[in-house]
Motif scaffolding. Structure first.
Motif, PDB file in Angstrom:
ATOM      1  N   ILE A  44       3.310  -0.173   1.834  1.00  0.00           N
ATOM      2  CA  ILE A  44       1.999  -0.841   2.107  1.00  0.00           C
ATOM      3  C   ILE A  44       2.235  -2.052   1.280  1.00  0.00           C
ATOM      4  CG2 ILE A  44      -0.341  -0.926   2.127  1.00  0.00           C
ATOM      5  CD1 ILE A  44       0.699   2.258   2.357  1.00  0.00           C
ATOM      6  N   PRO A  45       2.132  -3.282   1.613  1.00  0.00           N
ATOM      7  CA  PRO A  45       2.048  -4.640   0.741  1.00  0.00           C
ATOM      8  C   PRO A  45       0.497  -4.702   0.232  1.00  0.00           C
ATOM      9  CG  PRO A  45       2.247  -5.241   3.109  1.00  0.00           C
ATOM     10  CD  PRO A  45       2.273  -3.766   2.945  1.00  0.00           C
ATOM     11  N   HIS A  46       0.324  -5.241  -0.993  1.00  0.00           N
ATOM     12  CA  HIS A  46      -0.944  -5.469  -1.244  1.00  0.00           C
ATOM     13  C   HIS A  46      -0.882  -6.793  -2.234  1.00  0.00           C
ATOM     14  CE1 HIS A  46      -0.419  -3.971  -5.539  1.00  0.00           C
ATOM     15  NE2 HIS A  46       0.075  -2.820  -4.760  1.00  0.00           N
ATOM     16  N   SER A  47      -1.954  -7.325  -2.458  1.00  0.00           N
ATOM     17  CA  SER A  47      -2.308  -8.382  -3.725  1.00  0.00           C
ATOM     18  C   SER A  47      -3.031  -8.317  -4.487  1.00  0.00           C
ATOM     19  CB  SER A  47      -2.607  -9.859  -2.886  1.00  0.00           C
ATOM     20  OG  SER A  47      -3.782  -9.589  -2.153  1.00  0.00           O
ATOM     21  N   LEU A  48      -3.302  -6.935  -5.159  1.00  0.00           N
ATOM     22  CA  LEU A  48      -4.091  -6.585  -6.172  1.00  0.00           C
ATOM     23  C   LEU A  48      -3.445  -6.516  -7.583  1.00  0.00           C
ATOM     24  CD1 LEU A  48      -5.593  -3.548  -4.164  1.00  0.00           C
ATOM     25  CD2 LEU A  48      -6.743  -5.766  -4.315  1.00  0.00           C
ATOM     26  N   GLY A  49      -2.183  -6.410  -7.538  1.00  0.00           N
ATOM     27  CA  GLY A  49      -1.673  -6.192  -8.854  1.00  0.00           C
ATOM     28  C   GLY A  49      -1.557  -4.512  -9.220  1.00  0.00           C
ATOM     29  N   ARG A  50      -0.851  -4.121  -9.942  1.00  0.00           N
ATOM     30  CA  ARG A  50      -0.477  -2.577 -10.056  1.00  0.00           C
ATOM     31  C   ARG A  50      -1.626  -1.983 -10.669  1.00  0.00           C
ATOM     32  NH1 ARG A  50       4.776  -0.865 -13.304  1.00  0.00           N
ATOM     33  NH2 ARG A  50       5.597  -2.426 -11.670  1.00  0.00           N
ATOM     34  N   GLU A  51      -2.442  -2.445 -11.799  1.00  0.00           N
ATOM     35  CA  GLU A  51      -3.469  -1.692 -12.432  1.00  0.00           C
ATOM     36  C   GLU A  51      -4.440  -1.505 -11.183  1.00  0.00           C
ATOM     37  OE1 GLU A  51      -3.236  -0.009 -15.180  1.00  0.00           O
ATOM     38  OE2 GLU A  51      -1.170  -0.815 -15.138  1.00  0.00           O
ATOM     39  N   GLU A  52      -4.881  -2.629 -10.541  1.00  0.00           N
ATOM     40  CA  GLU A  52      -6.097  -2.477  -9.750  1.00  0.00           C
ATOM     41  C   GLU A  52      -5.840  -1.594  -8.448  1.00  0.00           C
ATOM     42  OE1 GLU A  52      -9.872  -2.989  -7.579  1.00  0.00           O
ATOM     43  OE2 GLU A  52      -9.162  -3.104  -9.918  1.00  0.00           O
ATOM     44  N   ALA A  53      -4.390  -1.543  -8.024  1.00  0.00           N
ATOM     45  CA  ALA A  53      -4.105  -0.697  -7.019  1.00  0.00           C
ATOM     46  C   ALA A  53      -4.137   0.752  -7.427  1.00  0.00           C
ATOM     47  CB  ALA A  53      -2.695  -1.318  -6.349  1.00  0.00           C
ATOM     48  N   GLN A  81      -4.115   1.566   3.529  1.00  0.00           N
ATOM     49  CA  GLN A  81      -4.466   0.220   3.452  1.00  0.00           C
ATOM     50  C   GLN A  81      -5.905  -0.171   3.394  1.00  0.00           C
ATOM     51  OE1 GLN A  81      -2.665  -0.525   7.601  1.00  0.00           O
ATOM     52  NE2 GLN A  81      -1.191  -1.991   6.632  1.00  0.00           N
ATOM     53  N   ILE A  82      -6.846   0.807   4.017  1.00  0.00           N
ATOM     54  CA  ILE A  82      -8.354   0.557   3.494  1.00  0.00           C
ATOM     55  C   ILE A  82      -8.585   0.604   2.114  1.00  0.00           C
ATOM     56  CG2 ILE A  82     -10.559   1.905   3.578  1.00  0.00           C
ATOM     57  CD1 ILE A  82      -9.381   2.893   6.587  1.00  0.00           C
ATOM     58  N   LEU A  83      -7.946   1.601   1.281  1.00  0.00           N
ATOM     59  CA  LEU A  83      -8.100   1.767   0.084  1.00  0.00           C
ATOM     60  C   LEU A  83      -7.612   0.428  -0.793  1.00  0.00           C
ATOM     61  CD1 LEU A  83      -7.284   5.429  -0.802  1.00  0.00           C
ATOM     62  CD2 LEU A  83      -9.314   4.316  -0.966  1.00  0.00           C
ATOM     63  N   LEU A  84      -6.554  -0.288  -0.317  1.00  0.00           N
ATOM     64  CA  LEU A  84      -5.891  -1.576  -1.020  1.00  0.00           C
ATOM     65  C   LEU A  84      -6.243  -2.763  -0.363  1.00  0.00           C
ATOM     66  CD1 LEU A  84      -2.369  -0.112  -1.124  1.00  0.00           C
ATOM     67  CD2 LEU A  84      -3.748  -0.305  -3.096  1.00  0.00           C
ATOM     68  N   GLU A  85      -7.359  -2.907   0.675  1.00  0.00           N
ATOM     69  CA  GLU A  85      -7.882  -4.049   1.145  1.00  0.00           C
ATOM     70  C   GLU A  85      -8.466  -5.010  -0.019  1.00  0.00           C
ATOM     71  OE1 GLU A  85     -10.590  -3.294   3.951  1.00  0.00           O
ATOM     72  OE2 GLU A  85      -8.960  -3.229   5.610  1.00  0.00           O
ATOM     73  N   LYS A  86      -8.206  -6.197  -0.254  1.00  0.00           N
ATOM     74  CA  LYS A  86      -8.835  -7.104  -1.131  1.00  0.00           C
ATOM     75  C   LYS A  86     -10.295  -7.321  -0.898  1.00  0.00           C
ATOM     76  CE  LYS A  86      -7.546 -10.487  -4.358  1.00  0.00           C
ATOM     77  NZ  LYS A  86      -6.559 -10.697  -5.119  1.00  0.00           N
ATOM     78  N   LYS A  87     -10.968  -7.081  -1.832  1.00  0.00           N
ATOM     79  CA  LYS A  87     -12.469  -7.278  -1.263  1.00  0.00           C
ATOM     80  C   LYS A  87     -13.057  -8.193  -2.484  1.00  0.00           C
ATOM     81  CE  LYS A  87     -12.820  -2.390   0.027  1.00  0.00           C
ATOM     82  NZ  LYS A  87     -13.149  -0.959  -0.399  1.00  0.00           N
TER      83      LYS A  87
END
Length: 102
Positions: free
Chosen positions: A9-18, A96-102
């Protein structure tokens, strides 16, 4: 030997926030799926090792959190292998729900 179920699952949060979101969201994710119960979760740096029960079967896996993605690998018992595609899509949609950028 069974083939592991792999989900990236790709994300744009950075490791710590993910990691923070995954840690705080795992309990609510399993609460929203009555057929799934997380029995154990152990974090070591950016790796989560987990064990869960679904439909009376126990499975285990790992999640490796990187700066831009999460790679989840789950080893399913033979019974759950029959529904591996459903398990894979469920894991992906919940993560994906947990990692969505908010």
């Amino acid at each position: 030997m069974t083939k592991p179920v792999l989900v990236t699952i790709p994300h744009s949060l950075g490791r710590e926030e993910a990691i923070r979101r995954l840690k705080s969201g795992l309990g609510s994710a399993s609460a929203s799926l009555p057929v799934l119960k997380i029995d154990e979760e152990t974090w070591t740096d950016n790796r989560l090792a987990f064990r869960f029960t679904a439909l009376g079967q126990t499975a285990e896996g790992t999640a490796d959190v990187e700066d831009d993605s999460v790679r989840i690998e789950v080893l399913l018992p033979w019974f759950l292998q029959k529904v591996a595609e459903v398990v894979q899509s469920t894991i992906k949609s919940r993560a994906q729900i947990l990692l969505e950028k908010k």
